[in-house]
Scaffold this motif. Sequence first.
Motif, PDB file in Angstrom:
ATOM      1  N   THR A 608     -17.185  10.195  10.023  1.00 54.58           N
ATOM      2  CA  THR A 608     -16.502   9.006   9.520  1.00 54.58           C
ATOM      3  C   THR A 608     -17.463   8.250   8.616  1.00 54.58           C
ATOM      4  O   THR A 608     -18.340   8.851   8.002  1.00 54.58           O
ATOM      5  N   GLN A 609     -17.309   6.917   8.524  1.00 50.09           N
ATOM      6  CA  GLN A 609     -18.113   6.141   7.587  1.00 50.09           C
ATOM      7  C   GLN A 609     -19.606   6.251   7.863  1.00 50.09           C
ATOM      8  O   GLN A 609     -20.420   5.901   7.004  1.00 50.09           O
ATOM      9  N   MET A 610     -19.996   6.758   9.031  1.00 50.37           N
ATOM     10  CA  MET A 610     -21.415   6.943   9.334  1.00 50.37           C
ATOM     11  C   MET A 610     -22.106   7.871   8.345  1.00 50.37           C
ATOM     12  O   MET A 610     -23.319   7.792   8.153  1.00 50.37           O
ATOM     13  N   LEU A 615     -27.514   8.202   3.550  1.00 48.72           N
ATOM     14  CA  LEU A 615     -28.157   9.443   3.968  1.00 48.72           C
ATOM     15  C   LEU A 615     -28.753  10.164   2.760  1.00 48.72           C
ATOM     16  O   LEU A 615     -28.162  10.209   1.686  1.00 48.72           O
ATOM     17  N   ASP A 616     -29.927  10.749   2.960  1.00 50.26           N
ATOM     18  CA  ASP A 616     -30.655  11.388   1.856  1.00 50.26           C
ATOM     19  C   ASP A 616     -31.182  12.735   2.332  1.00 50.26           C
ATOM     20  O   ASP A 616     -32.206  12.818   3.007  1.00 50.26           O
ATOM     21  N   PHE A 617     -30.463  13.815   1.984  1.00 45.23           N
ATOM     22  CA  PHE A 617     -30.861  15.166   2.356  1.00 45.23           C
ATOM     23  C   PHE A 617     -30.949  16.012   1.087  1.00 45.23           C
ATOM     24  O   PHE A 617     -29.965  16.174   0.359  1.00 45.23           O
ATOM     25  N   ASP A 618     -32.119  16.577   0.842  1.00 45.65           N
ATOM     26  CA  ASP A 618     -32.346  17.338  -0.395  1.00 45.65           C
ATOM     27  C   ASP A 618     -31.437  18.556  -0.520  1.00 45.65           C
ATOM     28  O   ASP A 618     -31.084  18.964  -1.634  1.00 45.65           O
ATOM     29  N   ASN A 619     -31.060  19.162   0.624  1.00 47.21           N
ATOM     30  CA  ASN A 619     -30.310  20.417   0.572  1.00 47.21           C
ATOM     31  C   ASN A 619     -28.798  20.205   0.538  1.00 47.21           C
ATOM     32  O   ASN A 619     -28.035  21.171   0.529  1.00 47.21           O
ATOM     33  N   VAL A 620     -28.329  18.957   0.522  1.00 46.89           N
ATOM     34  CA  VAL A 620     -26.893  18.687   0.444  1.00 46.89           C
ATOM     35  C   VAL A 620     -26.478  18.721  -1.030  1.00 46.89           C
ATOM     36  O   VAL A 620     -26.872  17.867  -1.820  1.00 46.89           O
ATOM     37  N   PHE A 644     -13.202   1.955  -3.637  1.00 46.29           N
ATOM     38  CA  PHE A 644     -14.139   2.343  -4.690  1.00 46.29           C
ATOM     39  C   PHE A 644     -15.544   2.510  -4.126  1.00 46.29           C
ATOM     40  O   PHE A 644     -16.235   3.501  -4.405  1.00 46.29           O
ATOM     41  N   SER A 645     -15.963   1.559  -3.306  1.00 44.43           N
ATOM     42  CA  SER A 645     -17.311   1.617  -2.740  1.00 44.43           C
ATOM     43  C   SER A 645     -17.477   2.837  -1.842  1.00 44.43           C
ATOM     44  O   SER A 645     -18.465   3.574  -1.938  1.00 44.43           O
ATOM     45  N   GLN A 646     -16.506   3.069  -0.978  1.00 41.82           N
ATOM     46  CA  GLN A 646     -16.600   4.165  -0.015  1.00 41.82           C
ATOM     47  C   GLN A 646     -16.693   5.512  -0.715  1.00 41.82           C
ATOM     48  O   GLN A 646     -17.545   6.351  -0.377  1.00 41.82           O
ATOM     49  N   ILE A 647     -15.834   5.729  -1.690  1.00 43.04           N
ATOM     50  CA  ILE A 647     -15.807   7.022  -2.377  1.00 43.04           C
ATOM     51  C   ILE A 647     -17.061   7.205  -3.239  1.00 43.04           C
ATOM     52  O   ILE A 647     -17.674   8.278  -3.260  1.00 43.04           O
ATOM     53  N   THR A 648     -17.470   6.146  -3.934  1.00 44.34           N
ATOM     54  CA  THR A 648     -18.684   6.227  -4.745  1.00 44.34           C
ATOM     55  C   THR A 648     -19.896   6.545  -3.889  1.00 44.34           C
ATOM     56  O   THR A 648     -20.721   7.396  -4.247  1.00 44.34           O
ATOM     57  N   GLN A 649     -19.989   5.874  -2.759  1.00 40.34           N
ATOM     58  CA  GLN A 649     -21.150   6.066  -1.890  1.00 40.34           C
ATOM     59  C   GLN A 649     -21.211   7.480  -1.332  1.00 40.34           C
ATOM     60  O   GLN A 649     -22.269   8.117  -1.320  1.00 40.34           O
ATOM     61  N   VAL A 650     -20.075   7.994  -0.854  1.00 37.91           N
ATOM     62  CA  VAL A 650     -20.111   9.317  -0.229  1.00 37.91           C
ATOM     63  C   VAL A 650     -20.348  10.407  -1.267  1.00 37.91           C
ATOM     64  O   VAL A 650     -21.052  11.391  -1.006  1.00 37.91           O
ATOM     65  N   ILE A 651     -19.804  10.250  -2.461  1.00 37.34           N
ATOM     66  CA  ILE A 651     -20.072  11.223  -3.523  1.00 37.34           C
ATOM     67  C   ILE A 651     -21.573  11.273  -3.829  1.00 37.34           C
ATOM     68  O   ILE A 651     -22.148  12.333  -4.098  1.00 37.34           O
ATOM     69  N   GLY A 652     -22.201  10.092  -3.750  1.00 38.18           N
ATOM     70  CA  GLY A 652     -23.623  10.004  -4.062  1.00 38.18           C
ATOM     71  C   GLY A 652     -24.539  10.699  -3.085  1.00 38.18           C
ATOM     72  O   GLY A 652     -25.748  10.788  -3.314  1.00 38.18           O
ATOM     73  N   ARG A 653     -24.001  11.212  -1.956  1.00 41.27           N
ATOM     74  CA  ARG A 653     -24.860  11.952  -1.018  1.00 41.27           C
ATOM     75  C   ARG A 653     -25.207  13.335  -1.563  1.00 41.27           C
ATOM     76  O   ARG A 653     -26.120  13.988  -1.042  1.00 41.27           O
ATOM     77  N   ALA A 654     -24.495  13.817  -2.580  1.00 42.88           N
ATOM     78  CA  ALA A 654     -24.702  15.182  -3.087  1.00 42.88           C
ATOM     79  C   ALA A 654     -25.702  15.201  -4.236  1.00 42.88           C
ATOM     80  O   ALA A 654     -25.752  14.275  -5.056  1.00 42.88           O
ATOM     81  N   GLY A 655     -26.490  16.269  -4.299  1.00 39.95           N
ATOM     82  CA  GLY A 655     -27.377  16.503  -5.432  1.00 39.95           C
ATOM     83  C   GLY A 655     -28.532  15.539  -5.527  1.00 39.95           C
ATOM     84  O   GLY A 655     -28.967  15.192  -6.623  1.00 39.95           O
ATOM     85  N   ARG A 656     -29.088  15.125  -4.388  1.00 40.92           N
ATOM     86  CA  ARG A 656     -30.201  14.172  -4.418  1.00 40.92           C
ATOM     87  C   ARG A 656     -31.553  14.883  -4.481  1.00 40.92           C
ATOM     88  O   ARG A 656     -32.592  14.226  -4.616  1.00 40.92           O
TER      89      ARG A 656
END
Length: 796
Positions: A608-610, A615-620, A644-656
């Motif tokens: 869920t929102q957790m 979160l910052d994982f290099d392999n995601v 907008f905030s929720q979707i933007t934030q979760v998309i940002g977990r990828a490709g870090r």
Amino acid sequence: MTVAVALRSANISFDKPYTYLPPEGTDTVLPGTRVLVPFGRGDRVTQGIVLGEGGKAEENTKRILSLLDDEPILSPDEIRLALWVRSRYYCTCFDAVRLMIPAGLDFKEETVYSVCAEPSDIGGIKNEIAAYISASGGKATLSELRTAFAAPELGRTLSAMVRQGMLTTAEKTLPPPAEKTVRFVRLKDGSFGGKLSKKGAEIVEYLKTEECATVRDVEYYTGASPASLKTLEKNGIVELFEQKADRTLCPRICEDELLPDPILSEQQQKAFSGMLSLALSGRPSAALLHGVTGSGKTAVYIRLVRELVNRSRSAIILVPEIALTPQLLDRFYRSFGNLVALLHSGLTASERSGEWKRIKRGEARVVIGTRSAVFAPVQNLGAIIIDEEQEYTYRSENTPCYHAREVAKFRAVRSEALLVLGSATPSVESMYAAENGKYSLYTLDERYSGGSLPEVLFADMRAELRRGNSATISPVLFDEIEKNIKNGEQTILFLNRRGRNRLARCASCGEAVGCKNCSVAMSYHSANGRLMCHYCGHSEALTDRCPSCGGMLVLEGAGTQKAAEEITARFPQIKLLRMDADTTSGRTSHETILEKFRNGEASVLIGTQMVAKGLDFDNVTLVGVLDADSELCSPDFRASERAFSQITQVIGRAGRGERPGRAVIQTYTPENPLLRAAATQDYNLFYKGEIDFRRKMNYPPFCDILCLRISGETEATLNAAAIRLARALSASVGGEIIGPAPAPVYRVSNRYRLRIFIKTHDRKELREAVYGVLSDFRGDSRNRGISVTAEINPLE
């Protein structure tokens, strides 16, 4: 000399400072000290806290009975903060005081009931209670009675028995739990001329640099055994003793193990330099750090805190979720070592007390925690940093309904400190304040690693339905997950609904199986095969038939359990982790799940929102948003902002990391402009449309909204009380009054709920008028059993 005392037992109708004389043999009592005082006609003993100097002593002025603290538990600044919270958030003074004292140091009050007469032979719950108290020695506490009798209206029954003379009551003050002791060791006075073993010499050398140390620390840093210390004690070289010690969470980190400060990019350096200048200006100030996901805001925080710590100042860093503390805490522990303290609701009472004491003594000058950490008793405050400042979790749901951001503003002003608000999707109010010069604005529009933002694919769920596919996971997302598995990369899936299915609906009459205590449908949880209410916790076994008409029940709507089942069925060879309220009930559940994922023990993390932010994982390299439309259907005027905030934030977990990221958004409205803006992280486009909407509708930040929530057990009594309240508000407060109207969930735990809204402007005159109305309302006997709370700018 008299003192002013705020009472713990006061409600808002008689909450004011009361004048008392110091105890016999004492000239005065310092502000911030907790005391026991007699109150009322019967001189009922109750707890209070000294606020300062009292009024003129009269002939009937009562005297404090005893002091509960050897020294003040609150400083004068903290008392001022408590009084401000009381005036701002419509609560009692002691409600505000409790925010600042950890549970492990709180003196609890327990009501004790005594029998006045032997119970009669007449049956009924009253005589059962009286018989139970008589069998318990003539006295029983309220908690004991609640354990023995599960009567839904036990409180009312006991009050009636007191009024009828069957029982009497008294308040009993319970001290905090005894502090644990820890074994310490120190060198004894005098020189030792004898020969020491190699290990003994190492212990002595270590203790020469320490006034005293715990036995555990000596053993850790020197490798000593208990036998080595015992030998030194026997030879008179060291002294072993026990001392009260706080339970702390800080790991043992030596200076040479600390990480160097992060190297900043040009944009980060500009933001850091600007904020440091504000922090050292000697004036209160505020800054908004607007950075895209992965832009390295945490690195800027660390550099800023480093400069403040080097100048003997302190900092508070707030995060919106307990789930986010492990990663941030690790970064700060490895940068600042023993100067870091942790505060959040997931700690035990002893752990929270231990950290609180370290902060108050000045041993910890970097505090990390969730919203309650904003009250940390830091010394020489230099900055308060609120990460993901737009999150609704910074608002307390319980009285006092404070917002951590507003409390932080007050503390920053009082301490001439810097307030930093950081986010990839700032709240509309914060960006508006930055536009108008109230906040300094710093922007990070590039990812720290130099990588690009994730590529976003849309999965049209309407088309899937037309094909007869009602699965939770679309073929588009399944294909992308399969690519990740083959490449050894990880995936995060976001679905903001726990359980397996949202509801069980009858195929014949269309009625959903609802909770018997609340006006909501229950969700199905496959882990225990039960329907559960997410409001009151009631659960019951799932049956095949509708309880209303006997028709067949059909499960609808997907939760995290169902999505996890579909992933596991499609990819049985992989390991999957689920992170929601059902899997994180343990004290260290968040850390355990995230650590397993970081170590590569699972290919997919679904939650869920957790899992949506921080979160910052290099392999995601892949993120899936399983239901992007859920927030868009809310009637709340902040629905677009949250979506907008929720979707933007979760998309940002990828490709870090070094590899590019991508995201899949599953939606029934792929053409929605808000979803398109979130996909490209175009905050400016979203903000422009949203601020125009708020201006036209006269919503915050162009006005303030006062919300009064009223609840009661019977609808007729509640409606009558709500109408009286609305009329009183209209006469005293004025403005555009909306309601009374049912809350979105009308009944919770067998209490009906109504709301009244007023569009107004928050100011001192408004708060005083509302306090007057609430005080009169609570003092009206017609409103007995009715609960009312007031909140400014609620988040729903």
